[in-house]
Design a protein around this motif. Structure first.
Motif, mmCIF file in Angstrom:
data_model
loop_
_atom_site.group_PDB
_atom_site.id
_atom_site.type_symbol
_atom_site.label_atom_id
_atom_site.label_comp_id
_atom_site.label_asym_id
_atom_site.label_seq_id
_atom_site.Cartn_x
_atom_site.Cartn_y
_atom_site.Cartn_z
ATOM 1 N N VAL A 147 0.751 -1.100 0.123
ATOM 2 C CA VAL A 147 -0.003 0.039 0.059
ATOM 3 C C VAL A 147 0.896 1.337 -0.114
ATOM 4 C CG1 VAL A 147 -2.179 -0.769 1.054
ATOM 5 C CG2 VAL A 147 -0.475 -0.172 2.314
ATOM 6 N N MET A 148 1.944 0.943 0.571
ATOM 7 C CA MET A 148 2.887 2.310 0.537
ATOM 8 C C MET A 148 3.962 2.528 -0.594
ATOM 9 S SD MET A 148 1.712 3.335 3.333
ATOM 10 C CE MET A 148 2.237 4.751 3.803
ATOM 11 N N LYS A 152 4.592 1.230 -10.099
ATOM 12 C CA LYS A 152 5.380 0.151 -10.865
ATOM 13 C C LYS A 152 4.600 -1.008 -9.947
ATOM 14 C CE LYS A 152 9.428 -2.202 -11.835
ATOM 15 N NZ LYS A 152 8.863 -3.226 -10.952
ATOM 16 N N ASP A 153 5.054 -0.889 -8.492
ATOM 17 C CA ASP A 153 4.663 -2.141 -7.865
ATOM 18 C C ASP A 153 3.107 -2.439 -7.829
ATOM 19 O OD1 ASP A 153 7.241 -3.356 -6.054
ATOM 20 O OD2 ASP A 153 7.198 -1.190 -6.625
ATOM 21 N N GLY A 200 0.999 -4.274 11.966
ATOM 22 C CA GLY A 200 2.749 -4.380 12.024
ATOM 23 C C GLY A 200 3.403 -3.481 10.930
ATOM 24 N N ASN A 201 3.117 -3.961 9.739
ATOM 25 C CA ASN A 201 4.150 -3.566 8.418
ATOM 26 C C ASN A 201 3.918 -2.077 8.059
ATOM 27 O OD1 ASN A 201 5.255 -6.058 8.132
ATOM 28 N ND2 ASN A 201 3.604 -6.366 6.615
ATOM 29 N N LEU A 202 2.654 -1.464 8.668
ATOM 30 C CA LEU A 202 2.547 -0.098 8.295
ATOM 31 C C LEU A 202 3.842 0.942 9.306
ATOM 32 C CD1 LEU A 202 -1.397 0.243 8.840
ATOM 33 C CD2 LEU A 202 -0.012 1.064 7.067
#
Ligand code: BES
Ligand code: MN
Ligand code: ZN
Length: 506
Positions: A147-148, A152-153, A200-202
């Protein structure tokens, strides 16, 4: 991702790919045997040539196999026949999905859930377990956090490659109704695990205490929970001097989030889950060294696991009373931050000498644990990325488990075994308590280098005398470092399994 339960013949399926298992020494699973039979022994020939050894999680993709209806067959290694363990099954399931990640097979049939799997006690695992594990393995293999990321991704994500539909085949004898319930529960658990991973990943500039509170509040509508969020003023009134001490060095306002999932009998005492929610841990004035400090964004993974577990049990509609308590703030150095030597007064009335501002998790948890008393809990479980010492003791495979009641400890240990999200029982003996003696307050917030994860648990034990309590130190298990850096979603599977068992008992 769309899942369904099916039964039928492997050679007849028209999916883009059919996944079947083979063992070492060339032994075929039922589904592989059927394909071998209808292709005039093609698989046997191929194995004789030595192109695939059947080792766990090895794989070989075949195209246009004669006598079958699918464009592709994926052979997946299951290791030695009669010895397929729960962990190996999971590995094979993940490998099967990863092998198909970059090709055009979208609609896939997997026959892996038909094979026999045995656990460490030599017990044959039932189809429900195999289905739920399959769903989790698939979601694990497909999980992305982008999401961040830039355009491209995102384009990669929207590509038309990789699985988007999985038919899980069970044998005709298996109870289809039960299989469907297992599928539903597997999907619910996975969605809880994914939420825990995402939170957690945010980054810590997004995932603040306020953000966590907003996520909890959003679950009122989406998941039928009751949620209450307390701010600084309310916490002051409650006397949470320890928690507020940690929070005072940050510009981000602290929150105490209370979640209620009350779907058990009215008078049934609730299980309370308490999750450490430090959205970033700099160490405070006892500042951490710079290397890998970014990983301290994961210091709210205890909180994330509580939110993830509530999501899972709400989607399962678990008939149980469960309360979640999340103390959340940042640990920052600041003109107003607490200093080493400060004495704080906790909600319990006990005074705490802060000898190291980096031992902040226990300072916020102790007040949340005192707050838990008002719910007259049947048991309280706290979950926290509490100590680096726990990582030294147990590494990254087991969470540390501490408890003041052996029966509760055993329940959690076996829930961990069952869900492949294991914990290891650590001591909480009186002999360790004097390490927390303070010359200036009732207790010090650190106990020296020896047995650091144990003295941290001993600190918490001073605030949990009124109920059955367990503490899970997830410092080593909540996230992966290095190239595979990312949240694991643990211990949502353990907690969910524990609550499922509780609900079944009542
Ligand atoms: N959040 C950390 C624990 C941690 C450190 C988890 C590294 C995972 C990796 C916790 O707040 C902390 O800093 N604990 C200190 C305690 C010490 C000061 C007694 C630690 O473990 O070093
Ligand atoms: Mn710390
Ligand atoms: Zn911390």
């Amino acid at each position: 991702m769309e899942f369904s339960i099916k039964s039928g013949k492997s050679e007849k399926q028209r999916n883009d790919c059919v996944i079947v298992g083979i063992y070492e020494s060339g032994k075929l699973s039922h589904a592989a045997q059927a394909i071998d039979d209808s292709s005039e022994g093609f698989l046997t020939k191929l194995l004789k040539r030595g192109d695939m050894d059947g080792k766990v999680a090895s794989s070989l993709l075949l195209h246009n196999v004669r006598g079958t209806n699918s464009e592709r067959i994926l052979l997946v290694g299951l290791g030695k026949h009669d010895e397929l363990s729960d962990k190996a099954y999971r590995k094979a399931a993940i490998a099967s999905i990863k092998a198909l990640a970059k090709i055009g097979a979208r609609d896939v049939a997997s026959f892996l859930a038909e094979v026999d799997v045995i656990n460490a006690n030599n017990k044959k695992l039932d189809p429900s377990w195999k289905i739920a594990q399959m769903v989790e393995a698939v979601n694990d293999a497909l999980y992305r956090f982008d999401v961040m990321k830039g355009k491209k991704d995102k384009a990669d994500k929207e590509s038309t490659k990789g699985i988007n539909k999985l038919d899980i085949f069970v044998s005709e004898q298996d109870d289809n109704q039960e299989a469907k319930i297992a599928l539903k529960q597997g999907i619910a658990l996975s969605s809880g695990v994914s939420l825990a991973k995402d939170l957690g990943n945010l980054p810590p500039n997004v995932c603040t205490p306020t953000y966590l509170a907003e996520q909890a509040l959003a679950m009122v509508k989406s998941h039928g929970l009751t949620v209450q969020v307390l701010g600084r003023e309310e916490m002051k009134k409650l006397g949470m001097g320890s928690f507020l001490g940690v929070a005072q060095g940050s510009a981000q306002p602290p929150k105490l989030i209370i979640l209620q999932h009350l779907r058990g009998e009215k008078n049934q005492k609730p299980v309370v889950l308490v999750g450490k929610g430090i959205t970033f841990d700099t160490g405070g004035i006892s500042l951490k060294p710079g290397a890998e400090m970014d990983e301290m964004k994961y210091d709210m993974c205890g909180a994330a696991s509580v939110l993830g577990t509530f999501k899972a049990i709400a989607e399962m509609d678990l008939q149980l009373n469960v309360i979640g308590i999340i103390p959340t703030c940042e640990n920052m150095p600041d003109a107003d931050a607490i200093r080493p030597g400060d004495v704080l007064t906790s909600m319990s009335g006990q005074t705490i000498e802060v000898l190291n501002t980096d031992a902040e998790g226990r300072l916020i948890l102790c007040d949340a644990l005192t707050y838990a008393e008002r719910f007259e809990p049947s048991s309280v479980v706290d979950i926290a990325t509490l100590t680096g010492a726990c990582v030294i003791a147990l590494g990254h495979h087991a969470s540390g488990l501490f408890s003041n009641q052996d029966r509760l400890a055993k329940e959690l240990l076996s829930a961990g075994e069952e869900s492949l999200d294991r914990a290891w029982h650590m001591p909480l003996w009186e002999e360790y308590q004097p390490q927390l003696d303070s010359n200036f307050a009732d207790v010090a917030n650190i106990g020296g280098r020896a047995g650091g994860s144990i003295t941290a648990a001993c600190f918490l034990s001073r605030f949990t005398k009124k109920y059955h309590w367990a503490h899970l130190d997830i410092a080593g298990t909540a996230w992966n470092s290095g190239k595979e850096k990312g949240s694991t979603g643990r211990p949502v599977p353990l907690l969910t399994e524990f609550l499922k068992k509780r609900a079944a008992k009542i």
